[in-house]
Design a protein around this motif. Structure first.
Motif, PDB file in Angstrom:
ATOM      1  N   ILE A   1       0.738  -1.261  -0.053  1.00 44.03           N
ATOM      2  CA  ILE A   1       0.230  -0.005  -0.077  1.00 44.03           C
ATOM      3  C   ILE A   1       0.969   1.046  -0.074  1.00 44.03           C
ATOM      4  O   ILE A   1       0.717   2.163  -0.638  1.00 44.03           O
ATOM      5  CB  ILE A   1      -0.854   0.031   1.285  1.00 44.03           C
ATOM      6  CG1 ILE A   1      -2.042  -1.210   1.121  1.00 44.03           C
ATOM      7  CG2 ILE A   1      -1.755   1.110   1.417  1.00 44.03           C
ATOM      8  CD1 ILE A   1      -2.894  -1.543   2.218  1.00 44.03           C
ATOM      9  N   ASP A   2       2.113   1.207   0.859  1.00 43.67           N
ATOM     10  CA  ASP A   2       2.654   2.342   0.740  1.00 43.67           C
ATOM     11  C   ASP A   2       4.226   1.979   1.487  1.00 43.67           C
ATOM     12  O   ASP A   2       4.254   1.052   2.341  1.00 43.67           O
ATOM     13  CB  ASP A   2       2.185   3.439   1.757  1.00 43.67           C
ATOM     14  CG  ASP A   2       3.145   4.813   1.800  1.00 43.67           C
ATOM     15  OD1 ASP A   2       3.661   5.006   0.637  1.00 43.67           O
ATOM     16  OD2 ASP A   2       3.361   5.471   2.747  1.00 43.67           O
ATOM     17  N   GLY A   3       5.318   2.350   0.744  1.00 40.27           N
ATOM     18  CA  GLY A   3       6.567   1.929   1.089  1.00 40.27           C
ATOM     19  C   GLY A   3       7.165   0.682   0.463  1.00 40.27           C
ATOM     20  O   GLY A   3       6.134   0.285  -0.613  1.00 40.27           O
TER      21      GLY A   3
ATOM     22  N   PRO B   1       4.636   0.147  -3.712  1.00 35.87           N
ATOM     23  CA  PRO B   1       3.356   0.417  -3.769  1.00 35.87           C
ATOM     24  C   PRO B   1       2.503  -0.160  -4.748  1.00 35.87           C
ATOM     25  O   PRO B   1       2.893   0.215  -6.129  1.00 35.87           O
ATOM     26  CB  PRO B   1       3.269   1.830  -3.574  1.00 35.87           C
ATOM     27  CG  PRO B   1       4.528   2.167  -3.036  1.00 35.87           C
ATOM     28  CD  PRO B   1       5.415   1.363  -3.524  1.00 35.87           C
TER      29      PRO B   1
ATOM     30  N   ALA C   1      11.047  -4.704   6.153  1.00 29.23           N
ATOM     31  CA  ALA C   1      10.799  -3.529   5.671  1.00 29.23           C
ATOM     32  C   ALA C   1      11.685  -2.764   6.464  1.00 29.23           C
ATOM     33  O   ALA C   1      11.974  -2.554   7.517  1.00 29.23           O
ATOM     34  CB  ALA C   1       9.522  -2.788   6.183  1.00 29.23           C
TER      35      ALA C   1
ATOM     36  N   GLU D   1       9.769   2.400   7.286  1.00 32.31           N
ATOM     37  CA  GLU D   1       8.166   2.010   7.470  1.00 32.31           C
ATOM     38  C   GLU D   1       7.553   1.829   6.099  1.00 32.31           C
ATOM     39  O   GLU D   1       7.716   2.356   5.098  1.00 32.31           O
ATOM     40  CB  GLU D   1       7.607   3.261   8.056  1.00 32.31           C
ATOM     41  CG  GLU D   1       6.064   3.318   8.510  1.00 32.31           C
ATOM     42  CD  GLU D   1       5.381   4.238   9.073  1.00 32.31           C
ATOM     43  OE1 GLU D   1       4.486   4.700   9.194  1.00 32.31           O
ATOM     44  OE2 GLU D   1       6.146   4.986  10.004  1.00 32.31           O
ATOM     45  N   ALA D   2       6.499   0.843   6.289  1.00 30.56           N
ATOM     46  CA  ALA D   2       5.777   0.434   4.944  1.00 30.56           C
ATOM     47  C   ALA D   2       4.368   0.103   5.592  1.00 30.56           C
ATOM     48  O   ALA D   2       4.206  -0.690   6.739  1.00 30.56           O
ATOM     49  CB  ALA D   2       6.459  -1.096   4.356  1.00 30.56           C
ATOM     50  N   HIS D   3       3.348   0.255   4.650  1.00 33.62           N
ATOM     51  CA  HIS D   3       2.080  -0.040   5.063  1.00 33.62           C
ATOM     52  C   HIS D   3       1.619  -1.259   4.146  1.00 33.62           C
ATOM     53  O   HIS D   3       1.902  -0.881   2.939  1.00 33.62           O
ATOM     54  CB  HIS D   3       1.208   1.105   5.042  1.00 33.62           C
ATOM     55  CG  HIS D   3       1.532   2.152   6.024  1.00 33.62           C
ATOM     56  ND1 HIS D   3       0.524   2.948   6.726  1.00 33.62           N
ATOM     57  CD2 HIS D   3       2.563   2.906   6.083  1.00 33.62           C
ATOM     58  CE1 HIS D   3       1.043   3.737   7.474  1.00 33.62           C
ATOM     59  NE2 HIS D   3       2.350   3.780   7.154  1.00 33.62           N
ATOM     60  N   VAL D   4       1.426  -2.636   4.724  1.00 33.06           N
ATOM     61  CA  VAL D   4       0.965  -3.501   3.995  1.00 33.06           C
ATOM     62  C   VAL D   4      -0.304  -4.068   3.938  1.00 33.06           C
ATOM     63  O   VAL D   4      -0.772  -4.027   5.318  1.00 33.06           O
ATOM     64  CB  VAL D   4       2.040  -4.618   3.965  1.00 33.06           C
ATOM     65  CG1 VAL D   4       3.493  -4.000   3.420  1.00 33.06           C
ATOM     66  CG2 VAL D   4       2.257  -4.998   5.323  1.00 33.06           C
ATOM     67  N   LEU D   5      -0.857  -4.994   3.134  1.00 32.02           N
ATOM     68  CA  LEU D   5      -1.999  -5.704   3.229  1.00 32.02           C
ATOM     69  C   LEU D   5      -1.668  -7.288   3.102  1.00 32.02           C
ATOM     70  O   LEU D   5      -1.362  -7.518   2.069  1.00 32.02           O
ATOM     71  CB  LEU D   5      -3.160  -5.324   2.563  1.00 32.02           C
ATOM     72  CG  LEU D   5      -4.368  -6.220   2.266  1.00 32.02           C
ATOM     73  CD1 LEU D   5      -5.327  -5.883   3.820  1.00 32.02           C
ATOM     74  CD2 LEU D   5      -5.217  -5.666   1.365  1.00 32.02           C
TER      75      LEU D   5
END
Length: 66
Positions: free
Chosen positions: A1-3, A18, A34, A37-41
């Motif tokens: 999602i991000d990172g 992303p 990571a 910082e990373a936003h993942v699903l």
């Protein structure tokens, strides 16, 4: 999602940016990393134990999520 997220497999590394997706085949050891910082699903089948076949104080049972 991000990172950026790196999926470390025994024979290679997969770098995800992303919007990208990677399916880890069933039974394949892997380690998501990571460096920033990373936003993942993560999508996993119901009943998947969060620590794989290793039991420790970090293992969460499905009952604890209800």
């Amino acid at each position: 999602i991000d990172g950026t997220l790196t999926i470390c497999l025994r024979d290679r590394e997969v770098i995800l940016n992303p919007g990208e997706c990677f399916v880890v085949p069933k039974g394949v050891e892997h380690k998501p990393v990571a460096h920033e910082e990373a936003h993942v699903l993560f999508i996993e089948k119901a009943g998947t134990i969060n620590t794989g076949d290793q039991q420790s104080e970090k293992t969460v049972t499905n009952e604890e999520w209800i």
